[in-house]
Design an enzyme around this catalytic site. Structure first.
Site, PDB file in Angstrom:
ATOM      1  N   GLU A 106       0.846  -1.199   0.000  1.00  0.00           N
ATOM      2  CA  GLU A 106       0.000   0.000   0.000  1.00  0.00           C
ATOM      3  C   GLU A 106       0.879   1.245   0.000  1.00  0.00           C
ATOM      4  O   GLU A 106       1.892   1.307   0.698  1.00  0.00           O
ATOM      5  CB  GLU A 106      -0.916   0.004   1.221  1.00  0.00           C
ATOM      6  CG  GLU A 106      -1.852   1.209   1.289  1.00  0.00           C
ATOM      7  CD  GLU A 106      -2.869   1.098   2.415  1.00  0.00           C
ATOM      8  OE1 GLU A 106      -3.395  -0.018   2.615  1.00  0.00           O
ATOM      9  OE2 GLU A 106      -3.118   2.108   3.101  1.00  0.00           O
ATOM     10  N   ASP A 108       0.101   5.311   0.488  1.00  0.00           N
ATOM     11  CA  ASP A 108      -1.035   6.190   0.751  1.00  0.00           C
ATOM     12  C   ASP A 108      -0.629   7.533   1.315  1.00  0.00           C
ATOM     13  O   ASP A 108       0.459   7.700   1.853  1.00  0.00           O
ATOM     14  CB  ASP A 108      -2.049   5.509   1.684  1.00  0.00           C
ATOM     15  CG  ASP A 108      -1.527   5.216   3.071  1.00  0.00           C
ATOM     16  OD1 ASP A 108      -1.657   4.067   3.498  1.00  0.00           O
ATOM     17  OD2 ASP A 108      -1.000   6.128   3.731  1.00  0.00           O
ATOM     18  N   GLU A 110      -2.889  10.673   3.522  1.00  0.00           N
ATOM     19  CA  GLU A 110      -4.134  11.110   4.132  1.00  0.00           C
ATOM     20  C   GLU A 110      -4.009  12.583   4.498  1.00  0.00           C
ATOM     21  O   GLU A 110      -3.091  12.962   5.231  1.00  0.00           O
ATOM     22  CB  GLU A 110      -4.426  10.281   5.384  1.00  0.00           C
ATOM     23  CG  GLU A 110      -4.601   8.802   5.100  1.00  0.00           C
ATOM     24  CD  GLU A 110      -4.635   7.960   6.365  1.00  0.00           C
ATOM     25  OE1 GLU A 110      -5.581   7.152   6.503  1.00  0.00           O
ATOM     26  OE2 GLU A 110      -3.728   8.115   7.198  1.00  0.00           O
ATOM     27  N   ASP A 133       3.379   0.877   9.110  1.00  0.00           N
ATOM     28  CA  ASP A 133       3.858   1.695  10.225  1.00  0.00           C
ATOM     29  C   ASP A 133       5.069   2.535   9.835  1.00  0.00           C
ATOM     30  O   ASP A 133       6.016   2.696  10.616  1.00  0.00           O
ATOM     31  CB  ASP A 133       4.192   0.829  11.438  1.00  0.00           C
ATOM     32  CG  ASP A 133       2.967   0.063  11.941  1.00  0.00           C
ATOM     33  OD1 ASP A 133       1.853   0.616  11.838  1.00  0.00           O
ATOM     34  OD2 ASP A 133       3.133  -1.081  12.411  1.00  0.00           O
TER      35      ASP A 133
END
Length: 270
Positions: A106, A108, A110, A133
């Site tokens: 992944e 990403d 945010e 993490d």
């Protein structure tokens, strides 16, 4: 504009962040050409015949969408207008995910909402072969164009996982996370300001679809395999250093309370 550049031959991938950018690359599509609603379709409104969409967050629900296909390598970009004004407690997420449970890859970021007048913060994270993490946070600034904010180098030769073996879909969501998003959860969402809106346009995916031609990922004519995309150029490297020096507010590599032993990718250079 948010852009991912995963490449088969590159020794890194980068996340470029463009704010107030006016140029549009590639061949922007309408929403339904490449994407579908995955969560609360009633909270997603198409505008201008699907060239723009509006995501809505209210007391009832947030919403989200995903690409219809997964991709190996290439570039994904779209322009995002974040929730304006008092957006504390909201999260606008844009990410790629292999959707493979415990071994997922992944990439990403945010966008964490703010109180009016305070800067937005973008949190990036990386999962490789199920291990994540790897959060970093950057306070955003104005009048920015084509600045890399995160680089993750390929150090597989040193035994460090790198997300390149699994096809990934493209996802985005608008949701409420006031238990952690703004100042660690100290600033709660103000529902009197709802509904909250985020807008997306200029959807562009250029890459190798999976399933698709088996020869796509190894095609030397794929523009994203060019030397210009295998490392930051001198200007990008200077801009990246400037971001690191002036706008990074959290880096897991420096968090000794969380990682008494420095993660290996941090020692190898990221």
């Amino acid at each position: 504009m948010a852009i991912f550049y995963p490449s088969k031959n590159a020794g890194f991938f980068s996340i470029l962040l463009l704010i107030s950018a006016v140029c549009v690359w590639g061949r922007p599509a309408t929403f339904l050409q490449d994407f579908r609603a995955t969560w609360s379709e009633s909270h997603i409104r198409q505008i201008d015949q699907g060239r723009t969409i509006q995501l809505t967050l209210d007391r009832n629900s947030g919403c989200g969408f995903a690409s219809k296909m997964k991709y190996m390598f290439g570039r994904v970009s779209m322009r995002i207008k974040l929730v304006p004004g008092d957006s504390a407690g909201t999260v606008t997420a844009f990410y790629m995910n292999s959707d493979t449970d415990s071994i997922r890859d992944e990439l990403d970021f945010e966008f964490l909402g703010n109180r009016s007048g305070q800067p937005y913060t973008v949190q990036t994270n990386i999962y490789a072969h199920g291990k994540g993490d790897r959060e970093q946070r950057v306070n955003l600034w104005f009048y920015v164009d084509d600045f890399p904010i995160r680089v993750y180098k390929n150090n597989e030769a040193k035994g460090i996982p790198y997300p390149k073996m699994q096809a990934m879909g493209v996802y985005s969501t608008l949701w409420e996370a006031d238990n952690w998003a703004t100042r660690g959860g100290l600033e709660k969402i103000d529902w009197s300001k709802a509904p909250f809106y985020a807008y997306y346009k200029d959807f562009d995916i250029e890459g190798c679809p999976v399933p698709g031609p088996a020869t796509c990922a190894s095609n030397p004519r794929n523009w994203w395999e060019g030397s210009a995309y295998q490392a930051l150029n001198a200007m990008e490297a200077r801009r990246y250093r400037w971001v690191r020096m002036n706008h990074v507010i959290y880096d897991y590599c420096q968090d000794k309370s969380r990682y008494p032993v420095t993660p290996p990718e941090c020692l190898a250079g990221i």
